[in-house]
Design a protein around this motif. Structure first.
Motif, mmCIF file in Angstrom:
data_model
loop_
_atom_site.group_PDB
_atom_site.id
_atom_site.type_symbol
_atom_site.label_atom_id
_atom_site.label_comp_id
_atom_site.label_asym_id
_atom_site.label_seq_id
_atom_site.Cartn_x
_atom_site.Cartn_y
_atom_site.Cartn_z
ATOM 1 N N ARG A 1 -68.810 -61.392 15.237
ATOM 2 C CA ARG A 1 -68.848 -62.062 13.926
ATOM 3 C C ARG A 1 -68.926 -63.582 14.090
ATOM 4 N N VAL A 2 -68.153 -64.132 15.007
ATOM 5 C CA VAL A 2 -68.180 -65.577 15.225
ATOM 6 C C VAL A 2 -69.512 -65.988 15.843
ATOM 7 N N HIS A 3 -69.975 -65.246 16.816
ATOM 8 C CA HIS A 3 -71.280 -65.539 17.419
ATOM 9 C C HIS A 3 -72.366 -65.556 16.351
ATOM 10 N N ASP A 4 -72.381 -64.518 15.521
ATOM 11 C CA ASP A 4 -73.383 -64.438 14.465
ATOM 12 C C ASP A 4 -73.275 -65.616 13.494
ATOM 13 N N ALA A 5 -72.061 -66.058 13.212
ATOM 14 C CA ALA A 5 -71.868 -67.210 12.326
ATOM 15 C C ALA A 5 -72.459 -68.479 12.942
ATOM 16 N N PHE A 6 -72.281 -68.661 14.246
ATOM 17 C CA PHE A 6 -72.896 -69.812 14.926
ATOM 18 C C PHE A 6 -74.414 -69.765 14.809
ATOM 19 N N VAL A 7 -74.983 -68.593 14.994
ATOM 20 C CA VAL A 7 -76.435 -68.441 14.912
ATOM 21 C C VAL A 7 -76.912 -68.645 13.476
ATOM 22 N N GLU A 8 -76.266 -67.980 12.527
ATOM 23 C CA GLU A 8 -76.687 -68.043 11.131
ATOM 24 C C GLU A 8 -76.599 -69.452 10.542
ATOM 25 N N THR A 9 -75.626 -70.220 10.970
ATOM 26 C CA THR A 9 -75.483 -71.588 10.460
ATOM 27 C C THR A 9 -76.325 -72.585 11.251
ATOM 28 N N GLY A 10 -76.914 -72.134 12.349
ATOM 29 C CA GLY A 10 -77.707 -73.025 13.180
ATOM 30 C C GLY A 10 -76.868 -73.915 14.087
ATOM 31 N N LEU A 11 -75.556 -73.742 14.082
ATOM 32 C CA LEU A 11 -74.694 -74.592 14.917
ATOM 33 C C LEU A 11 -74.959 -74.411 16.404
ATOM 34 N N ILE A 12 -75.373 -73.237 16.784
ATOM 35 C CA ILE A 12 -75.596 -72.945 18.195
ATOM 36 C C ILE A 12 -76.700 -73.822 18.774
ATOM 37 N N TRP A 13 -77.579 -74.315 17.908
ATOM 38 C CA TRP A 13 -78.749 -75.052 18.361
ATOM 39 C C TRP A 13 -78.705 -76.542 18.032
ATOM 40 N N ILE A 14 -77.602 -77.092 17.552
ATOM 41 C CA ILE A 14 -77.629 -78.464 17.017
ATOM 42 C C ILE A 14 -78.128 -79.544 17.971
ATOM 43 N N PRO A 15 -77.921 -79.456 19.289
ATOM 44 C CA PRO A 15 -78.438 -80.549 20.118
ATOM 45 C C PRO A 15 -79.936 -80.461 20.391
ATOM 46 N N LEU A 16 -80.548 -79.327 20.074
ATOM 47 C CA LEU A 16 -81.964 -79.156 20.382
ATOM 48 C C LEU A 16 -82.840 -79.972 19.430
ATOM 49 N N PRO A 17 -83.991 -80.407 19.913
ATOM 50 C CA PRO A 17 -84.943 -81.083 19.030
ATOM 51 C C PRO A 17 -85.370 -80.158 17.887
ATOM 52 N N LYS A 18 -85.722 -80.735 16.758
ATOM 53 C CA LYS A 18 -86.114 -79.944 15.587
ATOM 54 C C LYS A 18 -87.306 -79.037 15.885
ATOM 55 N N GLU A 19 -88.226 -79.498 16.727
ATOM 56 C CA GLU A 19 -89.391 -78.663 17.024
ATOM 57 C C GLU A 19 -89.026 -77.392 17.792
ATOM 58 N N TYR A 20 -87.812 -77.335 18.343
ATOM 59 C CA TYR A 20 -87.325 -76.140 19.029
ATOM 60 C C TYR A 20 -86.298 -75.390 18.179
ATOM 61 N N GLY A 21 -86.178 -75.763 16.906
ATOM 62 C CA GLY A 21 -85.274 -75.067 16.001
ATOM 63 C C GLY A 21 -83.891 -75.661 15.886
ATOM 64 N N GLY A 22 -83.658 -76.819 16.508
ATOM 65 C CA GLY A 22 -82.347 -77.447 16.454
ATOM 66 C C GLY A 22 -82.228 -78.475 15.348
ATOM 67 N N SER A 23 -81.157 -79.229 15.419
ATOM 68 C CA SER A 23 -80.900 -80.282 14.437
ATOM 69 C C SER A 23 -81.178 -81.661 15.002
ATOM 70 N N ASP A 24 -81.450 -81.734 16.312
ATOM 71 C CA ASP A 24 -81.658 -83.010 16.981
ATOM 72 C C ASP A 24 -80.436 -83.911 16.799
ATOM 73 N N ALA A 25 -79.254 -83.280 16.868
ATOM 74 C CA ALA A 25 -78.001 -83.999 16.647
ATOM 75 C C ALA A 25 -77.683 -84.917 17.818
ATOM 76 N N ASP A 26 -77.150 -86.083 17.504
ATOM 77 C CA ASP A 26 -76.730 -87.015 18.555
ATOM 78 C C ASP A 26 -75.388 -86.559 19.137
ATOM 79 N N ILE A 27 -74.969 -87.202 20.209
ATOM 80 C CA ILE A 27 -73.762 -86.782 20.918
ATOM 81 C C ILE A 27 -72.516 -86.879 20.040
ATOM 82 N N THR A 28 -72.446 -87.899 19.196
ATOM 83 C CA THR A 28 -71.285 -88.045 18.316
ATOM 84 C C THR A 28 -71.186 -86.869 17.352
#
Length: 108
Positions: free
Chosen positions: A46-73
């Motif tokens: 359930r927690v794993h799925d929540a990370f995936v569904e909210t996109g949190l699992i991918w936040i450091p990735l560039p947007k073109e790879y499905g992430g948020s392109d989030a900075d380190i902070t």
């Protein structure tokens, strides 16, 4: 990707805005599963799925790879929020995003 409705609310997996708010949105789910996570020594499905569904699992990735392109902070703030809910899950989440962050500079 489609929007998904879960017990932690409706969040678009392609909504790249405010990872901290997305982390807060699943905190109660993580808190509720904390004992099971500790007992089984792994994050629940359930927690794993929540990370995936909210996109949190991918936040450091560039947007073109499905992430948020989030900075380190932003990444650290999301880790802190998850860790408030459960330290073990926070550590696991940190390791995941740290590994992803280390891969992508070499792909450009």
């Amino acid at each position: 990707m489609m929007d998904k409705v879960t017990d932690h609310g409706k969040i678009s997996a392609q909504d790249h805005s405010n990872p901290l708010e997305r982390a807060k949105s699943i905190a109660s789910l993580i808190e509720g599963d904390a004992d099971q996570i500790e007992k089984e020594m792994q994050v629940t499905r359930r927690v794993h799925d929540a990370f995936v569904e909210t996109g949190l699992i991918w936040i450091p990735l560039p947007k073109e790879y499905g992430g948020s392109d989030a900075d380190i902070t932003t990444c650290i703030e999301a880790v802190e929020e998850i860790s408030r809910a459960d330290g073990s899950t926070g550590w696991t989440y940190f390791v995941n995003i740290a590994n992803l962050s280390g891969i992508f500079p070499f792909l450009s």
